[in-house]
Enzyme design. Structure first.
Site, PDB file in Angstrom:
ATOM      1  N   THR A 120      23.361 -58.450  15.482  1.00 19.62           N
ATOM      2  CA  THR A 120      23.417 -59.735  14.779  1.00 19.62           C
ATOM      3  C   THR A 120      24.548 -59.705  13.757  1.00 19.62           C
ATOM      4  O   THR A 120      24.532 -58.881  12.833  1.00 19.62           O
ATOM      5  CB  THR A 120      22.064 -60.002  14.087  1.00 19.62           C
ATOM      6  OG1 THR A 120      21.057 -60.008  15.107  1.00 19.62           O
ATOM      7  CG2 THR A 120      22.054 -61.322  13.350  1.00 19.62           C
ATOM      8  N   LYS A 201      21.800 -67.455  16.626  1.00 19.88           N
ATOM      9  CA  LYS A 201      20.897 -66.347  16.296  1.00 19.88           C
ATOM     10  C   LYS A 201      20.324 -66.510  14.884  1.00 19.88           C
ATOM     11  O   LYS A 201      19.118 -66.405  14.662  1.00 19.88           O
ATOM     12  CB  LYS A 201      21.680 -65.025  16.413  1.00 19.88           C
ATOM     13  CG  LYS A 201      20.977 -63.819  15.867  1.00 19.88           C
ATOM     14  CD  LYS A 201      19.775 -63.459  16.705  1.00 19.88           C
ATOM     15  CE  LYS A 201      18.982 -62.351  16.050  1.00 19.88           C
ATOM     16  NZ  LYS A 201      17.849 -61.943  16.843  1.00 19.88           N
ATOM     17  N   ASN A 205      16.260 -67.389  13.788  1.00 23.98           N
ATOM     18  CA  ASN A 205      15.424 -66.574  12.901  1.00 23.98           C
ATOM     19  C   ASN A 205      15.094 -67.319  11.604  1.00 23.98           C
ATOM     20  O   ASN A 205      13.971 -67.235  11.103  1.00 23.98           O
ATOM     21  CB  ASN A 205      16.110 -65.239  12.605  1.00 23.98           C
ATOM     22  CG  ASN A 205      15.818 -64.213  13.695  1.00 23.98           C
ATOM     23  OD1 ASN A 205      15.104 -64.496  14.654  1.00 23.98           O
ATOM     24  ND2 ASN A 205      16.363 -63.015  13.560  1.00 23.98           N
ATOM     25  N   PHE A 246       4.096 -69.267  15.191  1.00 26.08           N
ATOM     26  CA  PHE A 246       4.639 -68.990  13.855  1.00 26.08           C
ATOM     27  C   PHE A 246       4.042 -69.890  12.782  1.00 26.08           C
ATOM     28  O   PHE A 246       4.705 -70.322  11.860  1.00 26.08           O
ATOM     29  CB  PHE A 246       6.187 -69.023  13.869  1.00 26.08           C
ATOM     30  CG  PHE A 246       6.723 -67.770  14.500  1.00 26.08           C
ATOM     31  CD1 PHE A 246       6.630 -67.581  15.870  1.00 26.08           C
ATOM     32  CD2 PHE A 246       7.247 -66.745  13.714  1.00 26.08           C
ATOM     33  CE1 PHE A 246       7.045 -66.395  16.462  1.00 26.08           C
ATOM     34  CE2 PHE A 246       7.667 -65.555  14.300  1.00 26.08           C
ATOM     35  CZ  PHE A 246       7.561 -65.396  15.679  1.00 26.08           C
ATOM     36  N   GLY A 254       7.980 -59.683   7.624  1.00 26.80           N
ATOM     37  CA  GLY A 254       8.739 -58.477   7.280  1.00 26.80           C
ATOM     38  C   GLY A 254       9.553 -58.071   8.480  1.00 26.80           C
ATOM     39  O   GLY A 254       9.855 -58.901   9.345  1.00 26.80           O
ATOM     40  N   CYS A 257      14.444 -57.889  10.837  1.00 25.45           N
ATOM     41  CA  CYS A 257      15.251 -59.064  11.217  1.00 25.45           C
ATOM     42  C   CYS A 257      15.116 -60.246  10.260  1.00 25.45           C
ATOM     43  O   CYS A 257      16.102 -60.647   9.629  1.00 25.45           O
ATOM     44  CB  CYS A 257      14.873 -59.490  12.625  1.00 25.45           C
ATOM     45  SG  CYS A 257      15.023 -58.144  13.795  1.00 25.45           S
ATOM     46  N   LYS A 317       4.258 -55.411  11.782  1.00 21.49           N
ATOM     47  CA  LYS A 317       3.453 -56.246  12.678  1.00 21.49           C
ATOM     48  C   LYS A 317       2.804 -55.314  13.701  1.00 21.49           C
ATOM     49  O   LYS A 317       3.225 -54.156  13.830  1.00 21.49           O
ATOM     50  CB  LYS A 317       4.302 -57.313  13.355  1.00 21.49           C
ATOM     51  CG  LYS A 317       5.310 -56.775  14.353  1.00 21.49           C
ATOM     52  CD  LYS A 317       6.029 -57.930  14.993  1.00 21.49           C
ATOM     53  CE  LYS A 317       6.371 -57.714  16.410  1.00 21.49           C
ATOM     54  NZ  LYS A 317       7.062 -58.801  17.036  1.00 21.49           N
TER      55      LYS A 317
HETATM   56  C1  UGA Z   1      12.048 -61.586  15.337  1.00 16.33           C
HETATM   57  C2  UGA Z   1      12.209 -62.787  16.270  1.00 16.33           C
HETATM   58  O1  UGA Z   1      10.917 -63.310  16.604  1.00 16.33           O
HETATM   59  C3  UGA Z   1      12.943 -62.386  17.558  1.00 16.33           C
HETATM   60  O2  UGA Z   1      13.162 -63.528  18.373  1.00 16.33           O
HETATM   61  C4  UGA Z   1      14.284 -61.766  17.187  1.00 16.33           C
HETATM   62  O3  UGA Z   1      14.992 -61.319  18.326  1.00 16.33           O
HETATM   63  C5  UGA Z   1      14.061 -60.584  16.253  1.00 16.33           C
HETATM   64  O4  UGA Z   1      13.336 -61.018  15.070  1.00 16.33           O
HETATM   65  C6  UGA Z   1      15.427 -60.059  15.861  1.00 16.33           C
HETATM   66  O5  UGA Z   1      16.173 -60.790  15.194  1.00 16.33           O
HETATM   67  O6  UGA Z   1      15.797 -58.983  16.338  1.00 16.33           O
HETATM   68  P1  UGA Z   1      10.397 -59.454  15.248  1.00 16.33           P
HETATM   69  O7  UGA Z   1      11.076 -59.124  13.953  1.00 16.33           O
HETATM   70  O8  UGA Z   1      10.197 -58.394  16.268  1.00 16.33           O
HETATM   71  O9  UGA Z   1      11.226 -60.627  16.007  1.00 16.33           O
HETATM   72  O10 UGA Z   1       8.966 -60.004  14.897  1.00 16.33           O
HETATM   73  P2  UGA Z   1       8.188 -61.412  14.885  1.00 16.33           P
HETATM   74  O11 UGA Z   1       7.152 -61.388  15.907  1.00 16.33           O
HETATM   75  O12 UGA Z   1       9.118 -62.545  14.883  1.00 16.33           O
HETATM   76  O13 UGA Z   1       7.467 -61.317  13.458  1.00 16.33           O
HETATM   77  C7  UGA Z   1       8.222 -61.208  12.251  1.00 16.33           C
HETATM   78  C8  UGA Z   1       7.307 -61.190  11.053  1.00 16.33           C
HETATM   79  O14 UGA Z   1       6.716 -62.464  10.845  1.00 16.33           O
HETATM   80  C9  UGA Z   1       6.131 -60.205  11.144  1.00 16.33           C
HETATM   81  O15 UGA Z   1       5.991 -59.542   9.899  1.00 16.33           O
HETATM   82  C10 UGA Z   1       4.931 -61.091  11.432  1.00 16.33           C
HETATM   83  O16 UGA Z   1       3.728 -60.543  10.969  1.00 16.33           O
HETATM   84  C11 UGA Z   1       5.305 -62.340  10.642  1.00 16.33           C
HETATM   85  N1  UGA Z   1       4.660 -63.574  11.145  1.00 16.33           N
HETATM   86  C12 UGA Z   1       4.910 -64.008  12.417  1.00 16.33           C
HETATM   87  C13 UGA Z   1       3.828 -64.299  10.311  1.00 16.33           C
HETATM   88  O17 UGA Z   1       3.611 -63.923   9.133  1.00 16.33           O
HETATM   89  N2  UGA Z   1       3.264 -65.447  10.786  1.00 16.33           N
HETATM   90  C14 UGA Z   1       3.485 -65.907  12.036  1.00 16.33           C
HETATM   91  O18 UGA Z   1       2.926 -66.970  12.404  1.00 16.33           O
HETATM   92  C15 UGA Z   1       4.332 -65.166  12.884  1.00 16.33           C
END
Ligand code: UGA
Length: 434
Positions: A120, A201, A205, A246, A254, A257, A317
């Site tokens: 990124t 990108k 995010n 989301f 956290g 990303c 997560k």
């Molecule tokens: C995120 C994006 O979802 C991906 O599409 C992207 O490729 C990636 O970042 C990146 O830029 O590499 P990721 O960091 O693996 O993916 O995790 P997510 O599933 O998006 O969750 C991120 C955070 O948000 C976690 O801490 C999760 O607990 C929190 N979250 C998620 C919430 O607090 N509430 C929600 O409804 C969803």
């Protein structure tokens, strides 16, 4: 196709293993000696569901591990860059690893190589790199921005079934080569210029982070008016324009990303004299979720000093051992500095946590341990691991000490059941009078 993937982090390893599994011949280059030797010995250094199996299947077959470009055959047609782009303290992005790789690639290769940027990078970076490194050479390189949208924990499924593939290039041949690379993946391909792909990108995010902070603000208001945020999220999520994803409130986002990319976009906005008020508020709201959690526990225990608190979840997560910018760890830090007696539990992130935070005096427990919760006055759920949801909460209740508080930082437990058992059940935006 012959491909070299530079960088063996989450994105690099998933890309290398999946491309090798699709029949491409892939060399992965990793400079970190520890990670390189782990891979070279045939072991997977990260926890990502199914990745170890793919690696095992392809290792030394269609996937080869190297620690330098020098040992990669000079016949690859695509070089994928997947090295780190960490945040500096002012939120700007440190591109030094990218620059080193481009310098090495342009010195190493004397034919028209397609260089694919999966790391990124801030919008404008590709154009700057091409100007700085390609213009002065008498060789031709093709540059493609191919941002990655994989989620940790479901990266392989996301690779094979992506919502879309974004490709940014100034060169039609670059797009064609990428279509060949992804020939086995059925997904809409969205083509555009390099800078727009880079912005896509960040925008994706930032938008997802905005949804999370938005629902966290709604959760705060729900608490004040005695509404239930879970119902509200469901009620708005059925609207196709909003969507159900989301919208889970709690202690905030956290990982490696969202925090980095939202700060990076904010810094980019400042550099271009634009005040991105909405994004700044998203970041601020997210930071405050951890404070809200600590306030809730402090109030319920009437102070923190000497109080016994068990924190469930260190990974940012479920489904990963990644502890980068994990809100659960921020909670542990605040509890420790308030002199609480803290026990921590995580199914797989314990080792990475111990390696980084050995200075804290903590008790470690296992999620299957019958000791879990013993003599704790409060339990904090920081990561919504399915294992935690399925715990024998009645038995835990009996092992705990008064006032037996549960702070459900991910709104993942059955509130009514917890209250029926007798816990003081606290969450985010859930009605307390149920
Ligand atoms: C995120 C994006 O979802 C991906 O599409 C992207 O490729 C990636 O970042 C990146 O830029 O590499 P990721 O960091 O693996 O993916 O995790 P997510 O599933 O998006 O969750 C991120 C955070 O948000 C976690 O801490 C999760 O607990 C929190 N979250 C998620 C919430 O607090 N509430 C929600 O409804 C969803």
């Amino acid at each position: 196709m012959k491909i070299v993937v530079i960088g063996s982090g989450y994105v690099g390893l998933v890309s290398a293993c999946c491309l090798a599994n699709s029949g491409h011949e892939v060399w992965t280059v990793e400079k970190d000696p520890k990670r390189f030797s782990t891979l070279k010995e045939g072991h997977m250094p990260i926890h990502e569901a199914g990745l170890d199996k793919l690696f095992e299947k392809c290792f030394n077959n269609t996937l080869f591990v190297e620690n330098s470009l020098r040992t990669v055959p000079n016949a690859v047609s695509v070089a994928i860059i997947a090295v780190g782009t960490p945040s500096r303290t002012d939120g700007t992005v440190d591109l030094s690893q990218i620059e080193t790789v481009i310098e090495e690639l342009t010195a190493w290769c004397d034919y028209n190589l397609t260089i694919v940027m999966k790391s990124t990078v801030p919008p404008g970076t590709g154009q700057e790199l091409m100007k700085k490194y390609f213009a002065r050479l008498d060789k031709d390189f093709t540059y493609v921005s191919n941002p990655e949208f994989l989620r940790e924990g479901s990266a392989i499924a996301d690779w094979y079934l992506p919502d879309r593939i974004v490709l940014g290039s100034t060169n039609e041949a670059g797009i064609q080569i990428m279509e060949e690379l992804y020939a086995d993946i059925k997904a809409p391909i969205v083509t555009m210029d390099v800078t727009s792909a880079e912005m896509t990108k960040y925008a994706a995010n930032a938008f997802l982070a905005t949804k999370i902070s938005f629902i966290n603000e709604i959760a705060c208001l729900c608490e004040k008016v005695s509404a239930d945020v879970d119902c509200v999220a469901k009620g708005i999520g059925f609207d196709k324009r909003i969507g159900p994803h989301f919208l889970k409130p709690g202690i905030g986002y956290g990982g490696s990303c969202f925090p980095k990319d939202t700060r990076g976009l904010e810094a980019l906005s400042k550099r271009h004299d634009h005040s991105f008020h909405l994004l700044s508020a998203v970041i601020e709201v997210n930071k405050n979720q951890v404070n809200l959690a600590v306030e809730k526990i402090t109030k319920s225990l009437d102070g923190l000093e000497g109080k016994r608190i068990c924190v469930l979840g260190l990974a940012f997560k479920p489904g990963t051992d990644d502890i980068r910018e994990s809100p659960g760890i921020e909670i542990v830090a605040k509890l420790v500095s308030a002199k609480a007696l803290v026990t921590v539990v995580d199914p797989i992130a314990m080792e990475s946590f111990k390696a980084k935070y050995s200075q804290w005096k903590l008790t470690y427990c296992h999620e299957e341990s019958l000791e879990l919760g013993t003599n704790s006055q409060a339990i904090v759920i920081a990561t919504d691991w399915p294992q935690f949801i399925q715990l024998d909460w009645c038995a835990i209740y009996n092992r705990m000490l008064q006032p037996r508080v549960i702070l459900d930082g991910r709104n993942c437990l059955d509130a009514e059941k917890m209250k029926r058992i007798g816990f003081v059940y606290l969450a985010f935006g859930r009605r307390n009078d149920l």
